[in-house]
Design an enzyme around this catalytic site. Structure first.
Site, PDB file in Angstrom:
ATOM      1  N   CYS A   1      34.112  23.692  39.195  1.00 58.52           N
ATOM      2  CA  CYS A   1      34.111  25.040  38.648  1.00 58.52           C
ATOM      3  C   CYS A   1      35.504  25.618  38.849  1.00 58.52           C
ATOM      4  CB  CYS A   1      33.027  25.910  39.286  1.00 58.52           C
ATOM      5  SG  CYS A   1      33.172  26.070  41.079  1.00 58.52           S
ATOM      6  N   THR A   2      35.661  26.902  38.671  1.00 53.76           N
ATOM      7  CA  THR A   2      36.997  27.507  38.699  1.00 53.76           C
ATOM      8  C   THR A   2      37.665  27.380  40.063  1.00 53.76           C
ATOM      9  OG1 THR A   2      36.272  29.105  37.048  1.00 53.76           O
ATOM     10  CG2 THR A   2      38.310  29.597  38.234  1.00 53.76           C
TER      11      THR A   2
END
Length: 277
Positions: free
Chosen positions: A184-185
């Protein structure tokens, strides 16, 4: 910590899962410190921990991080730094929440149940292994900016939809016998997503330590398997290799949506070509 003539504003993305007995009591001194230093951004406080992104002068951001580190259980909080030309948020918000990242699944243990961390330097080897299924745990509008080559896009609009998507895919994933690699980020969604997957009986579950942001910071452009830009939830919109703000004259080609993989199921779609940058 980033502060330069090109990026005079320091941006710090952070999260940490640790028990906070009284988040309401923690909030006022954090708000006061952020106001004192003229910071902007959002910090979420919950019994399970802290999550957020703050921006301002290097000195002000450092003061806020030092205060958070002083909280019981938060000495080891990881912070990912980047820069901005101007304030990427309009104001500072410190909010009390039930979860610092909303999954909506009770009894998930992101502290002890999460998957194995994989350093950015080792990530390419893992996701290039044909015996690995790579899953992007972000939302569809984030994936549109960029993703890792061959990653599955669940097509979610919010993180709370991820468990239902995974439940639909679980049988096929079990039958494949493959390892699961998730990203994810910045890493926070994978703490819960990998814990959820492991709770469903999957043993070989991995996630990218520090998320895409750490990967873009540490992995050389010529070795990168990330195609496009990494969406960030502020006015910079997306970051590229070396955490450059996309749209910089030096790297205007970083966002290339034509190379973005759009695979919604375990066996659907065809392989995308490797990223060139």
């Amino acid at each position: 910590m980033t502060q330069s003539d090109d990026y005079p504003i320091t941006v710090a993305a952070l999260y940490h899962f640790a028990r906070i007995e009284d988040p309401a009591a923690v909030r006022p001194p954090v708000e006061a410190l952020c106001a004192q230093h003229g910071l902007c951004g959002t910090l979420l406080l919950a019994r399970e921990g802290v999550n957020g992104t703050i921006a301002g002068s290097a000195q002000g951001v450092a003061a806020a991080i030092d205060h958070i580190r002083s909280l019981p259980g938060f000495a080891d909080i990881e912070v990912k730094y980047s820069g901005a030309r101007s304030a990427p948020f309009r104001r500072m918000k410190v909010r009390l929440k039930r979860e610092i990242v909303t999954m909506g699944v009770p009894d998930i243990d992101p502290v002890h149940g999460q998957g194995a961390y994989v350093d950015p330097a080792d990530w390419n080897a893992l996701i290039s292994d044909p015996d690995t299924v790579v899953i992007d745990t972000r939302n569809s509008f984030e994936v549109e900016q960029g993703s890792f080559v061959h990653a599955i896009d669940p097509g979610t609009e919010r993180f709370s939809e991820f468990p239902a998507w995974f439940d639909d895919q679980a049988a096929a994933l079990q039958a494949s016998g493959k390892k699961i690699a998730m990203f994810c980020t910045g890493g926070i969604r994978c703490e819960k997503a990998t814990a959820y997957v492991r709770a469903k009986g999957f043993d070989e579950v991995y996630h990218l330590k520090g998320g895409i942001l750490k990967y873009l910071e540490e992995v050389p452009a010529e070795e990168s398997l990330f195609s496009g830009g990494c969406f960030v939830f502020d006015e910079r919109v997306a970051l590229g290799q070396g955490l450059a703000v996309l749209g910089d004259p030096v790297e205007p080609e970083m966002v290339d949506r034509q190379r973005k993989p759009r695979k919604r199921g375990v066996g659907s779609g065809s392989a995308s070509s490797p990223a060139e940058s």
